[in-house]
Enzyme design. Structure first.
Site, PDB file in Angstrom:
ATOM      1  N   SER A  68      43.761 -27.724 -89.920  1.00 28.27           N
ATOM      2  CA  SER A  68      43.300 -28.007 -88.564  1.00 28.27           C
ATOM      3  C   SER A  68      42.030 -28.848 -88.566  1.00 28.27           C
ATOM      4  CB  SER A  68      43.011 -26.699 -87.819  1.00 28.27           C
ATOM      5  OG  SER A  68      44.157 -25.888 -87.772  1.00 28.27           O
TER       6      SER A  68
HETATM    7  N1  SAH Z   1      44.868 -21.999 -91.497  1.00 28.45           N
HETATM    8  C1  SAH Z   1      45.373 -23.161 -92.200  1.00 28.45           C
HETATM    9  C2  SAH Z   1      46.221 -24.074 -91.336  1.00 28.45           C
HETATM   10  C3  SAH Z   1      47.546 -23.516 -91.197  1.00 28.45           C
HETATM   11  S1  SAH Z   1      48.869 -24.580 -90.692  1.00 28.45           S
HETATM   12  C4  SAH Z   1      44.285 -23.951 -92.863  1.00 28.45           C
HETATM   13  O1  SAH Z   1      43.098 -23.599 -92.717  1.00 28.45           O
HETATM   14  O2  SAH Z   1      44.599 -24.901 -93.562  1.00 28.45           O
HETATM   15  C5  SAH Z   1      49.986 -23.276 -90.278  1.00 28.45           C
HETATM   16  C6  SAH Z   1      50.553 -22.527 -91.440  1.00 28.45           C
HETATM   17  O3  SAH Z   1      51.293 -21.432 -90.924  1.00 28.45           O
HETATM   18  C7  SAH Z   1      51.522 -23.338 -92.286  1.00 28.45           C
HETATM   19  O4  SAH Z   1      51.095 -23.333 -93.607  1.00 28.45           O
HETATM   20  C8  SAH Z   1      52.848 -22.598 -92.117  1.00 28.45           C
HETATM   21  O5  SAH Z   1      53.640 -22.595 -93.291  1.00 28.45           O
HETATM   22  C9  SAH Z   1      52.376 -21.201 -91.782  1.00 28.45           C
HETATM   23  N2  SAH Z   1      53.326 -20.326 -91.077  1.00 28.45           N
HETATM   24  C10 SAH Z   1      54.216 -20.648 -90.110  1.00 28.45           C
HETATM   25  N3  SAH Z   1      54.891 -19.547 -89.728  1.00 28.45           N
HETATM   26  C11 SAH Z   1      54.412 -18.498 -90.455  1.00 28.45           C
HETATM   27  C12 SAH Z   1      54.696 -17.100 -90.512  1.00 28.45           C
HETATM   28  N4  SAH Z   1      55.613 -16.515 -89.735  1.00 28.45           N
HETATM   29  N5  SAH Z   1      54.004 -16.339 -91.388  1.00 28.45           N
HETATM   30  C13 SAH Z   1      53.064 -16.901 -92.203  1.00 28.45           C
HETATM   31  N6  SAH Z   1      52.751 -18.212 -92.193  1.00 28.45           N
HETATM   32  C14 SAH Z   1      53.414 -19.008 -91.328  1.00 28.45           C
END
Ligand code: SAH
Length: 233
Positions: A68
């Site tokens: 993000s």
């Molecule tokens: N917090 C992260 C950004 C995350 S992007 C950072 O600081 O870089 C969103 C993430 O959520 C992705 O990696 C995706 O694979 C994950 N995601 C999506 N659905 C999910 C679920 N049900 N459980 C765990 N992770 C999930």
């Protein structure tokens, strides 16, 4: 000569990020600003994007996912407002950057990621940086993570069609949940606070765009337009 001469490993790039992207837009939480000043964001992006790590936007981290924008990380963390004694659950480890910010502010962080490749990569970076208060879980974070719950704070960093019920259940009374809720390509940053009687109080904090939260209590797949009707609360 570029207007902004950002060096990937430069403390001064982080100082500028804090001043012009965060403080200028109303991030005022001193501990959040300190954490944003100290975590080396350039180590959480692909090496070829390190020069762009402190820029004012999200970046791809591989596997179709993103880290993000710094402002969004800071805003969500300010809304979450974790105390030093708190146990925090993060859903969506991604690059691990948000987990590092949380680990600076809270006692324990449990971070769940559905993609094992991303989880492994994040774990390597965070281990190398010396974080010892983060537990990595590979799985469906829409189910929360019961074995280490309940949690004083829960943050979801993917866009949800609604608030997953297990997360509400795994939040302590007095706890706070920050989650983007809405459509597939645009959500409202939502804060849910659970009072001492267990009632939820919702507030909205503007629009945001996150990759979809995919799981049993989220979107069904990368492609589905809508969650299944029996998932709806
Ligand atoms: N917090 C992260 C950004 C995350 S992007 C950072 O600081 O870089 C969103 C993430 O959520 C992705 O990696 C995706 O694979 C994950 N995601 C999506 N659905 C999910 C679920 N049900 N459980 C765990 N992770 C999930």
């Amino acid at each position: 000569m570029p207007v902004y001469d950002y060096h990937s490993d430069d403390q001064s790039a982080r100082e500028r990020m804090v001043r012009y992207q965060l403080e200028a837009r109303g991030i005022h939480h001193p501990r959040v600003l300190d954490a944003m000043r100290s975590v080396p964001r350039h180590l959480f992006v692909p090496a070829e994007r390190a020069g762009d790590a402190y820029s004012d936007h999200a970046l791809p981290i591989g596997e179709g996912q993103t880290i993000s924008q710094p402002y969004m990380v800071a805003l969500m963390t300010q809304l979450l407002d974790p105390a030093p004694s708190d146990r925090v659950l993060e859903v969506g480890t991604g690059s691990g950057y948000q987990a590092a910010i949380l680990a600076e502010l809270a006692d324990e962080v449990v971070t769940v990621e559905r993609d094992p490749v991303l989880s492994e990569r994040a774990q390597e970076v965070l281990d190398a940086l010396g974080y010892r208060n983060i537990t990595f879980v590979v799985g469906d974070g829409t189910e929360g993570y019961l074995p280490l719950g309940p949690y004083d704070r829960i943050i979801v960093t993917a866009g949800a069609p609604f608030i997953p019920q297990p997360l509400i259940e795994q939040l302590t009374p007095g706890g706070k949940l920050v989650i983007p809720v809405g459509h597939r390509y645009e959500q409202v940053l939502t804060v849910a606070e659970k009072d001492a009687e267990g009632h939820l109080h919702l507030s909205e904090h503007g629009y945001c765009v996150f990759v979809p939260l995919i799981g049993r209590h989220g979107w069904r797949s990368e492609l589905d337009g809508e969650p299944e009707p029996d998932d709806l609360p």
